[in-house]
Design an enzyme around this catalytic site. Structure first.
Site, short mmCIF file in Angstrom:
data_model
loop_
_atom_site.label_atom_id
_atom_site.label_comp_id
_atom_site.label_asym_id
_atom_site.label_seq_id
_atom_site.Cartn_x
_atom_site.Cartn_y
_atom_site.Cartn_z
CB CYS A 135 51.27 59.35 -18.37
SG CYS A 135 50.73 58.24 -17.05
CE1 TYR A 139 46.28 57.65 -13.76
CE2 TYR A 139 46.57 58.51 -15.98
CZ TYR A 139 46.25 57.47 -15.14
OH TYR A 139 45.92 56.24 -15.65
CD GLU A 204 47.73 58.63 -20.16
OE1 GLU A 204 46.82 58.42 -19.32
OE2 GLU A 204 48.86 58.13 -20.07
#
Length: 224
Positions: A135, A139, A204
């Site tokens: 995660c 990002y 994701e």
């Protein structure tokens, strides 16, 4: 090749699917409808609530004092900083207390969180960390790739600045080093670690798709 290099290489197709997803590109060019971003932020708040809990729980699995301190500090940071950003964003998006009270996690968000808990409760600290690392790492890579993007939408500008910052890049470097150290500990099966990592990369990508389609439990039934 260390564990993170191998994991990133073996899941590259999920990363590319995230980079090119219309939800992500819509943030970059400012064309993403705000109602889709609102849906995403509600689901993300649910995810982050559990992510911060898992970080705190990992402190109990850790044996090194520095790791205990890291997990507790990270849990506090997410709870106080990122969730505060969500609360501020909720006001700007017009999210009401009624909307939050009636919130229900979508299937993809629920399954993702369940996967992370499963890795924690049934595995080693390395397995649990392999499930939560994709995660922030993804990002951060999105933020770097989209540096220079000009969505000209305040909320999207802030989102890109948060994940594209040099501070975020430094933190991900530290997290990857920690993952490599955990993976090298005796008793870990690399295939299992890679499986946890791969599933989180899949979820994701599913998170973007879920937000793009405003996924509900009912929609999953009617789409069959």
């Amino acid at each position: 090749m260390d564990f993170c290099e191998k994991a990133r290489q073996q899941t590259a197709y999920f990363w590319e699917a995230s980079f090119t997803h219309p939800f992500v590109t819509g943030i970059a060019d400012g064309t993403l409808p705000l109602e889709k971003f609102t849906y995403y932020m509600l689901q993300d708040a649910y995810y982050l609530k559990h992510y911060s809990k898992l970080l705190a729980m990992l402190a109990a699995k850790a044996t090194e004092e520095a790791d205990v301190a890291y997990f507790l500090e990270s849990a506090h940071f997410i709870r106080e900083a990122e969730l505060e950003l969500h609360r501020t964003t909720f006001r700007e998006l017009g999210v009401t207390t009624e909307m939050m009270a009636n919130f229900e996690p979508a299937p993809a968000a629920y399954n993702y969180v369940s996967h992370m808990y499963q890795a924690f409760f049934t595995g080693t600290i390395a397995e649990a960390y392999a499930a939560i690392l994709p995660c922030p790492w993804l990002y951060q890579e999105i933020g770097v790739r989209l540096r220079g993007a000009t969505p000209n939408v305040k909320l999207y500008d802030e989102w890109l600045q948060l994940y594209g910052s040099e501070d975020m890049e430094r933190k991900i470097g530290e997290q990857k080093a920690m993952m490599n150290r955990f993976a090298a500990m005796p008793g870990n099966d690399e295939r299992t670690l890679l499986e946890h990592f791969k599933r989180s990369c899949y979820y994701e990508w599913q998170f973007w798709e879920m937000s793009w389609t405003a996924q509900t439990w009912e929609s999953e039934v009617y789409m069959k």
